[in-house]
Scaffold this motif. Structure first.
Motif, PDB file in Angstrom:
ATOM      1  N   ILE A  23       0.865  -1.180   0.000  1.00 53.84           N
ATOM      2  CA  ILE A  23       0.000   0.000   0.000  1.00 53.84           C
ATOM      3  C   ILE A  23       0.900   1.228   0.000  1.00 53.84           C
ATOM      4  CG2 ILE A  23      -0.180   0.226   2.514  1.00 53.84           C
ATOM      5  CD1 ILE A  23      -3.200   0.911   2.014  1.00 53.84           C
ATOM      6  N   THR A  24       0.438   2.278  -0.653  1.00 56.87           N
ATOM      7  CA  THR A  24       1.240   3.497  -0.642  1.00 56.87           C
ATOM      8  C   THR A  24       1.068   4.200   0.700  1.00 56.87           C
ATOM      9  OG1 THR A  24      -0.490   4.906  -1.573  1.00 56.87           O
ATOM     10  CG2 THR A  24       1.016   3.827  -3.146  1.00 56.87           C
ATOM     11  N   GLU A  25       2.117   4.870   1.109  1.00 46.49           N
ATOM     12  CA  GLU A  25       2.054   5.651   2.336  1.00 46.49           C
ATOM     13  C   GLU A  25       0.966   6.714   2.213  1.00 46.49           C
ATOM     14  OE1 GLU A  25       5.165   8.558   4.413  1.00 46.49           O
ATOM     15  OE2 GLU A  25       5.952   6.515   4.183  1.00 46.49           O
ATOM     16  N   ALA A  26       0.810   7.271   1.018  1.00 44.01           N
ATOM     17  CA  ALA A  26      -0.227   8.290   0.786  1.00 44.01           C
ATOM     18  C   ALA A  26      -1.626   7.727   1.020  1.00 44.01           C
ATOM     19  CB  ALA A  26      -0.110   8.838  -0.635  1.00 44.01           C
ATOM     20  N   ALA A  27      -1.870   6.473   0.612  1.00 44.82           N
ATOM     21  CA  ALA A  27      -3.182   5.849   0.829  1.00 44.82           C
ATOM     22  C   ALA A  27      -3.445   5.645   2.315  1.00 44.82           C
ATOM     23  CB  ALA A  27      -3.274   4.523   0.080  1.00 44.82           C
ATOM     24  N   LEU A  28      -2.394   5.289   3.070  1.00 44.19           N
ATOM     25  CA  LEU A  28      -2.556   5.139   4.521  1.00 44.19           C
ATOM     26  C   LEU A  28      -2.847   6.492   5.164  1.00 44.19           C
ATOM     27  CD1 LEU A  28       0.213   2.612   5.569  1.00 44.19           C
ATOM     28  CD2 LEU A  28      -2.236   2.343   5.862  1.00 44.19           C
ATOM     29  N   LYS A  29      -2.116   7.508   4.731  1.00 46.12           N
ATOM     30  CA  LYS A  29      -2.320   8.843   5.302  1.00 46.12           C
ATOM     31  C   LYS A  29      -3.730   9.352   4.997  1.00 46.12           C
ATOM     32  CE  LYS A  29       2.481  10.303   5.427  1.00 46.12           C
ATOM     33  NZ  LYS A  29       3.512  11.184   4.882  1.00 46.12           N
ATOM     34  N   ALA A  30      -4.218   9.075   3.806  1.00 47.78           N
ATOM     35  CA  ALA A  30      -5.566   9.510   3.431  1.00 47.78           C
ATOM     36  C   ALA A  30      -6.617   8.819   4.289  1.00 47.78           C
ATOM     37  CB  ALA A  30      -5.815   9.226   1.951  1.00 47.78           C
ATOM     38  N   LYS A  31      -6.398   7.552   4.621  1.00 42.96           N
ATOM     39  CA  LYS A  31      -7.345   6.781   5.431  1.00 42.96           C
ATOM     40  C   LYS A  31      -7.244   7.128   6.912  1.00 42.96           C
ATOM     41  CE  LYS A  31     -10.151   3.011   5.454  1.00 42.96           C
ATOM     42  NZ  LYS A  31     -10.518   2.751   6.759  1.00 42.96           N
ATOM     43  N   ALA A  32      -6.088   7.655   7.339  1.00 44.23           N
ATOM     44  CA  ALA A  32      -5.818   7.890   8.758  1.00 44.23           C
ATOM     45  C   ALA A  32      -6.758   8.910   9.396  1.00 44.23           C
ATOM     46  CB  ALA A  32      -4.369   8.313   8.950  1.00 44.23           C
ATOM     47  N   LYS A  33      -7.241   9.858   8.634  1.00 44.69           N
ATOM     48  CA  LYS A  33      -8.216  10.844   9.128  1.00 44.69           C
ATOM     49  C   LYS A  33      -7.832  11.444  10.478  1.00 44.69           C
ATOM     50  CE  LYS A  33     -11.976   8.708   6.654  1.00 44.69           C
ATOM     51  NZ  LYS A  33     -13.120   7.853   6.705  1.00 44.69           N
ATOM     52  N   GLY A  34      -6.703  12.117  10.505  1.00 41.18           N
ATOM     53  CA  GLY A  34      -6.319  12.836  11.713  1.00 41.18           C
ATOM     54  C   GLY A  34      -5.430  12.068  12.678  1.00 41.18           C
ATOM     55  N   ILE A  35      -5.292  10.756  12.502  1.00 38.14           N
ATOM     56  CA  ILE A  35      -4.350  10.036  13.351  1.00 38.14           C
ATOM     57  C   ILE A  35      -3.073   9.800  12.561  1.00 38.14           C
ATOM     58  CG2 ILE A  35      -6.145   8.914  14.745  1.00 38.14           C
ATOM     59  CD1 ILE A  35      -5.565   6.313  13.209  1.00 38.14           C
ATOM     60  N   ASP A  36      -2.021   9.473  13.242  1.00 41.38           N
ATOM     61  CA  ASP A  36      -0.741   9.223  12.598  1.00 41.38           C
ATOM     62  C   ASP A  36      -0.847   8.006  11.685  1.00 41.38           C
ATOM     63  OD1 ASP A  36       2.070   7.959  12.493  1.00 41.38           O
ATOM     64  OD2 ASP A  36       2.438   9.952  13.335  1.00 41.38           O
ATOM     65  N   TRP A  37      -0.204   8.038  10.528  1.00 40.05           N
ATOM     66  CA  TRP A  37      -0.327   6.933   9.576  1.00 40.05           C
ATOM     67  C   TRP A  37       0.240   5.634  10.142  1.00 40.05           C
ATOM     68  CZ3 TRP A  37       3.666   4.163   7.444  1.00 40.05           C
ATOM     69  CH2 TRP A  37       4.945   4.739   7.514  1.00 40.05           C
ATOM     70  N   LEU A  38       1.227   5.714  11.051  1.00 39.01           N
ATOM     71  CA  LEU A  38       1.737   4.487  11.680  1.00 39.01           C
ATOM     72  C   LEU A  38       0.657   3.834  12.539  1.00 39.01           C
ATOM     73  CD1 LEU A  38       5.397   5.250  12.820  1.00 39.01           C
ATOM     74  CD2 LEU A  38       4.645   3.357  11.376  1.00 39.01           C
ATOM     75  N   ASP A  39      -0.132   4.651  13.228  1.00 41.44           N
ATOM     76  CA  ASP A  39      -1.237   4.108  14.008  1.00 41.44           C
ATOM     77  C   ASP A  39      -2.288   3.480  13.093  1.00 41.44           C
ATOM     78  OD1 ASP A  39      -0.148   4.828  16.486  1.00 41.44           O
ATOM     79  OD2 ASP A  39      -1.096   6.809  16.444  1.00 41.44           O
ATOM     80  N   GLU A  40      -2.527   4.114  11.946  1.00 41.00           N
ATOM     81  CA  GLU A  40      -3.477   3.550  10.972  1.00 41.00           C
ATOM     82  C   GLU A  40      -2.955   2.218  10.441  1.00 41.00           C
ATOM     83  OE1 GLU A  40      -6.689   2.862   8.486  1.00 41.00           O
ATOM     84  OE2 GLU A  40      -6.508   4.184  10.201  1.00 41.00           O
TER      85      GLU A  40
END
Length: 137
Positions: free
Chosen positions: A91-108
């Motif tokens: 998965i792209t890091e950008a896709a994780l960040k987009a899904k994270a919705k305000g939380i850190d992408w590592l937490d997502e």
């Protein structure tokens, strides 16, 4: 880092906070990574790496042979952006960040990897209820 217990990790983090106050971002990130490692062990992920591919940073998970199609479907239900190839999920890091919705992408990422854990079947619950009824009767 060798702990397999989220509670011990949380207690250690709380002790550090009590002793030294607010932690630097690097220490906070270390605890996020340790929690991700715990989720990976439980979910059957044997390797996590980040690599550059076609100008995007991708997160690559290598799955153990014990991960079933059912568990892969669970992570896809969390985020359909995962790409599957053999025993590898990307998965792209950008896709994780987009899904994270305000939380850190590592937490997502940890949340999504946790979806790979085997879910207890309802059958176990039914058997427990039947045992309880038998004991009462």
């Amino acid at each position: 880092a060798g702990s397999d217990d989220e509670q011990i990790l949380s207690e250690f983090e709380a002790d550090l906070h009590d002793e030294y106050g607010d932690m630097p971002k690097q220490v906070h990130t270390l605890f996020q990574i340790l929690r991700l490692k715990l989720a990976c062990r439980k979910g059957g992920v044997v390797r996590v790496k980040s690599e550059e591919r076609a100008g995007d940073r991708e997160i690559v998970l290598t799955l153990s042979s014990r991960v079933t199609a059912k568990e892969i479907m669970q992570i896809l239900s969390e985020n359909s952006q995962w790409k599957i190839s053999g025993n590898t999920l990307r998965i792209t890091e950008a896709a994780l960040k987009a899904k994270a919705k305000g939380i850190d992408w590592l937490d997502e990422l940890k949340r999504e990897v946790s979806a790979l854990e085997k879910k207890k079947e309802k059958k176990v619950k039914v058997e427990a209820e039947e045992s309880a009824e038998t004991a009462e009767g």
